[in-house]
Design a protein around this motif. Structure first.
Motif, mmCIF file in Angstrom:
data_model
loop_
_atom_site.group_PDB
_atom_site.id
_atom_site.type_symbol
_atom_site.label_atom_id
_atom_site.label_comp_id
_atom_site.label_asym_id
_atom_site.label_seq_id
_atom_site.Cartn_x
_atom_site.Cartn_y
_atom_site.Cartn_z
ATOM 1 N N CYS A 1 1.035 0.278 7.413
ATOM 2 C CA CYS A 1 2.065 -0.259 6.527
ATOM 3 C C CYS A 1 3.161 -0.949 7.340
ATOM 4 C CB CYS A 1 2.658 0.855 5.681
ATOM 5 S SG CYS A 1 1.431 1.680 4.621
ATOM 6 N N SER A 2 3.618 -2.077 6.854
ATOM 7 C CA SER A 2 4.576 -2.896 7.600
ATOM 8 C C SER A 2 5.875 -2.164 7.892
ATOM 9 C CB SER A 2 4.885 -4.174 6.810
ATOM 10 O OG SER A 2 5.473 -3.852 5.553
ATOM 11 N N TYR A 3 6.266 -1.246 7.034
ATOM 12 C CA TYR A 3 7.556 -0.570 7.150
ATOM 13 C C TYR A 3 7.468 0.800 7.810
ATOM 14 C CZ TYR A 3 5.423 1.240 2.930
ATOM 15 O OH TYR A 3 4.527 1.772 2.040
ATOM 16 N N LEU B 1 9.877 -10.431 5.034
ATOM 17 C CA LEU B 1 8.978 -10.197 3.900
ATOM 18 C C LEU B 1 9.743 -10.284 2.586
ATOM 19 C CD1 LEU B 1 6.737 -7.281 5.223
ATOM 20 C CD2 LEU B 1 6.225 -9.716 5.161
ATOM 21 N N TYR B 2 10.940 -9.736 2.559
ATOM 22 C CA TYR B 2 11.752 -9.823 1.343
ATOM 23 C C TYR B 2 12.135 -11.273 1.051
ATOM 24 C CZ TYR B 2 12.201 -4.751 1.243
ATOM 25 O OH TYR B 2 11.928 -3.414 1.164
ATOM 26 N N LEU C 1 11.455 -6.595 8.704
ATOM 27 C CA LEU C 1 11.040 -6.577 7.310
ATOM 28 C C LEU C 1 11.805 -7.558 6.430
ATOM 29 C CD1 LEU C 1 10.643 -2.743 6.772
ATOM 30 C CD2 LEU C 1 8.824 -4.431 6.897
ATOM 31 N N LEU D 1 10.360 -0.317 -2.975
ATOM 32 C CA LEU D 1 10.037 -1.736 -2.892
ATOM 33 C C LEU D 1 10.359 -2.391 -4.230
ATOM 34 C CD1 LEU D 1 6.579 -1.743 -1.019
ATOM 35 C CD2 LEU D 1 8.870 -2.071 -0.050
ATOM 36 N N PHE E 1 3.412 -5.950 1.544
ATOM 37 C CA PHE E 1 3.977 -4.955 2.454
ATOM 38 C C PHE E 1 2.930 -4.001 3.037
ATOM 39 C CE2 PHE E 1 7.728 -6.383 0.260
ATOM 40 C CZ PHE E 1 8.750 -6.260 1.180
#
Length: 272
Positions: free
Chosen positions: A38-40, A232-233, A229, A191, A159
């Motif tokens: 997972c990216s986070y 990504l948002y 991150l 998210l 994500f």
């Protein structure tokens, strides 16, 4: 991305519960590394990842002989007093490797025979339903905390592209609930989601925990912040969701549907 499995013989399995997990006597990780990648994931910024030459998500260490080792360590721990276990703190116990390796199931077999006072199973994988028989043997001593960060599949794919789809997780929660196993949906991290999210969860579980980067990564969000991150948002035009107060809107929606007594925030939602 392919995953390289390496087989290791651990010297110990039960780790003392500290920090965010101070409410537990021990944490338990069937694997090292996690192919969900997972990216986070805050573990990306921990030594287990930083000092490994391979990219996080591309390798997983399988702990051989884990059941036999747990049997011995659990017996010793129970002689000293109450035993509460968080499984898992730095990996997903039901990641794809578990289909074949079955380390997590072997550990559950040990705990079903000699139950700890409480076990929390933290996962994002529907594979957890495979072990319904063992979870039922643990009865009121177990809760399955299944991560559902959003109800928007396009956000999930952005994500956590290697993690299970939202619909599959909701189905898993429903199956566990219908089987009589205590569950919670863990909205962690928060998210971007829709106003319908709370209603979807209410149909499959009775309890929710809401957590975010700033409360849950052990560093006030600094560890997660180093993962980039925010980009990504920006891709989905939802920079407003990458903020310490963003969870409040989701929390309010959940409380409106579940009632405040069944919605927990961050560390409190994970405690025994």
């Amino acid at each position: 991305m392919g995953t390289e499995l390496q087989y290791k013989q651990p010297k110990s399995l039960l780790n003392k519960g500290t920090g965010f997990l101070a409410g537990y006597t021990h944490s338990l990780n069937p694997y090292t590394g996690c192919s969900f990648a997972c990216s986070y994931c805050y573990v990306r910024q921990m030594p287990v990842s930083l000092f490994r030459p391979l990219e996080w998500g591309s390798w997983v260490d399988v702990k051989q002989g884990a059941a036999e080792l747990l049997e011995k360590e659990l017996a010793r721990a129970k002689k000293k007093g109450k035993v509460t276990i968080f499984m898992s703190s730095s990996t997903d116990p039901y990641q794809p490797a578990e289909y074949k390796e079955r380390v997590t199931r072997a550990l559950l077999e040990v705990m079903a025979a000699e139950p700890p006072d409480f076990l929390l199973v933290q996962t994002r994988s529907p594979l957890v339903t495979r072990d319904t028989d063992l979870l039922l043997r643990l009865g009121s001593r177990v809760r399955v905390s299944l991560t559902v960060e959003t109800d928007l599949e396009q956000v999930r794919r952005l994500f956590t592209p290697s993690a299970p789809p939202v619909a599959a997780r909701l189905k898993a929660l429903r199956k566990l609930k219908e089987a009589g196993i205590a569950t919670q949906a863990t909205v962690a991290p928060v998210l971007p989601s829709s106003p319908a999210f709370a209603g979807l969860l209410a149909g499959v579980t009775d309890r929710v925990c809401v957590d975010d980067y700033f409360m849950g990564d052990g560093s006030g969000g600094k560890r997660t912040g180093r993962l980039g991150l925010s980009e990504l948002y920006e891709q989905i035009g939802r920079q407003d969701w990458y903020h310490p107060s963003a969870y409040l809107e989701v929390l309010h929606r959940m409380e409106q549907v579940f009632g405040a007594e069944r919605v927990f925030v961050s560390q409190k939602g994970f405690e025994p």
